[in-house]
Design an enzyme around this catalytic site. Structure first.
Site, PDB file in Angstrom:
ATOM      1  CB  SER A   1     -61.456   7.277  39.215  1.00 31.98           C
ATOM      2  OG  SER A   1     -62.053   6.632  37.906  1.00 31.98           O
TER       3      SER A   1
ATOM      4  CG  HIS B   1     -59.504   2.848  38.968  1.00 29.92           C
ATOM      5  ND1 HIS B   1     -58.764   3.681  37.915  1.00 29.92           N
ATOM      6  CD2 HIS B   1     -60.010   3.340  39.099  1.00 29.92           C
ATOM      7  CE1 HIS B   1     -59.398   4.150  37.812  1.00 29.92           C
ATOM      8  NE2 HIS B   1     -60.638   4.165  38.277  1.00 29.92           N
TER       9      HIS B   1
ATOM     10  CG  ASP C   1     -56.126   1.272  36.353  1.00 30.88           C
ATOM     11  OD1 ASP C   1     -57.354   1.292  35.768  1.00 30.88           O
ATOM     12  OD2 ASP C   1     -56.562   2.569  36.823  1.00 30.88           O
TER      13      ASP C   1
END
Length: 284
Positions: free
Chosen positions: A147, A258, A225
Site C-alpha cells: 500500500s 487489501h 480491494d
C-alpha cells in the site's frame, strides 16, 4: 546507541525489535530485524515498508514471512512508517496523514520538513546502520512493501538506482498524484506545486526511465480491494512500465482484499522473487 526492545525465536532464526536515536529524523526510531541462523556474516537483506497506520511490528507479526526468509537465508528488515511523538500540531489527527503515514519521502514544507525525512532515513541512515551493526551486505539489498509502503518501495527503488537489487509490491499506491491519499499527503509534505509531486510518484518516475529493473518487477493486487479504484491505480503503473520497456508481472487476484490475509497468501512468492536476485553473484 541501539536498544534491543525484544527478541523472539522463530523458524530457526531470531526476530528482534530495536530503537535508536535517528539523526535524519531527529528523534528515536524503531525497526525490526529477522535473521535466520543460517545467514552468512555479510547477509543479503530484504527491506519491507509497511502501509498506513502500521509500524515496525505489523509485517513481522501478521505476514508469516520469517518461515520463507529462513528457507532462503535472507534477513528481513521492517522500519517504522514515520516518526513518532513529534509534537507537531495535528500530526496524530488523521489516520492517513502524519504519524503512521510518512509516505517514505523527505517533506519540504514546515513543520513536517523538520522531522518527516523517511526517504533519507530508509535509504541512507538505516542502510548504514544495518551494514555497520547487523552484518548486512550493502551490495545485496532488495525492497518491497504494501500500500503506502508499496508506493515507498517502488519510488525509492526508482529514485536510488543501484541501491536495491530488486523491488516488488503488494497493492501499492501506484500513482499517488492521482488519488486522494497522495493529494492529501503531498500537498502538506511537498507543497502546492504539483510538479514536485511527480518525483515521488512511481508511475511518473517510470515514464522517465528505461528498463531500470531488467529482471522484472512483481506486483500483486487483490480485485476485492476496497481501495483499488479510488486510491491504487495499478493500471497507471502497468502502462508506464510498458512505455519504459520495463518487465512487470502484475498479478490480479479475484476475491482478495487489501489486508494481511492477502499479503500472507503471496508473501512466499515475493521472498522467492527477491532471493533469486539477492543470491546471484555480486556484480564486480
Amino acid at each position: 546507541m541501539i536498544d534491543t526492545l525484544s527478541s523472539y525465536r522463530a523458524f530457526a532464526g531470531t526476530q528482534t525489535f530495536h530503537r535508536h536515536a535517528s539523526t535524519a529524523i531527529g528523534s528515536p526510531m524503531r525497526f525490526g530485524v529477522y535473521r535466520p541462523d543460517r545467514c552468512d556474516r555479510a547477509a543479503p537483506a530484504l527491506l519491507y515498508l509497511a502501509g498506513l497506520t502500521c509500524n515496525e511490528e505489523t509485517f513481522a507479526i501478521k505476514a508469516g514471512a520469517q518461515r520463507f526468509a529462513a528457507e532462503h537465508g535472507l534477513v528481513l528488515v521492517t522500519p517504522d512508517t514515520s516518526p513518532r511523538d513529534t509534537g507537531i500540531v495535528d500530526a496524530k489527527k488523521d489516520w492517513d496523514f502524519g504519524e503512521g503515514a510518512g509516505f517514505y519521502l523527505d517533506a519540504a514544507e514546515a513543520p513536517w520538513s523538520a522531522r518527516f525525512r523517511m526517504e533519507t532515513y530508509v535509504t541512507s541512515e538505516l542502510v548504514d546502520l544495518l551494514v555497520e551493526r547487523f552484518d548486512i551486505d550493502r551490495q545485496r539489498l532488495s525492497i518491497f512493501g504494501h500500500s503506502m509502503g508499496g508506493h515507498g518501495a517502488l519510488t525509492l527503488a526508482l529514485r536510488h538506482p543501484g541501491l536495491f537489487r530488486s523491488v516488488s509490491a503488494f497493492a501499492p499506491i501506484a500513482a499517488p498524484t492521482l488519488c486522494p491519499w497522495g493529494e492529501k499527503a503531498f500537498s502538506s509534505y511537498l507543497g502546492s506545486d504539483r510538479s514536485a509531486w511527480t518525483a515521488h510518484d512511481a508511475s511518473a518516475l517510470m515514464t522517465q526511465a528505461r528498463r531500470p529493473y531488467p529482471d522484472g518487477i512483481l506486483v500483486d493486487q487483490g480485485l476485492a480491494d476496497n481501495f483499488l479504484e479510488a486510491q491504487l491505480h495499478p493500471e497507471a503503473f502497468e502502462a508506464a512500465c510498458r512505455a519504459a520497456d520495463q518487465p512487470l508481472t502484475l498479478r490480479r487476484h479475484a476475491g482478495y482484499d487489501h489486508g494481511y490475509y492477502f499479503i500472507s497468501t503471496f508473501v512466499a512468492d515475493h521472498i522467492a522473487f527477491h532471493a533469486a536476485a539477492l543470491c546471484r553473484p555480486v556484480p564486480s
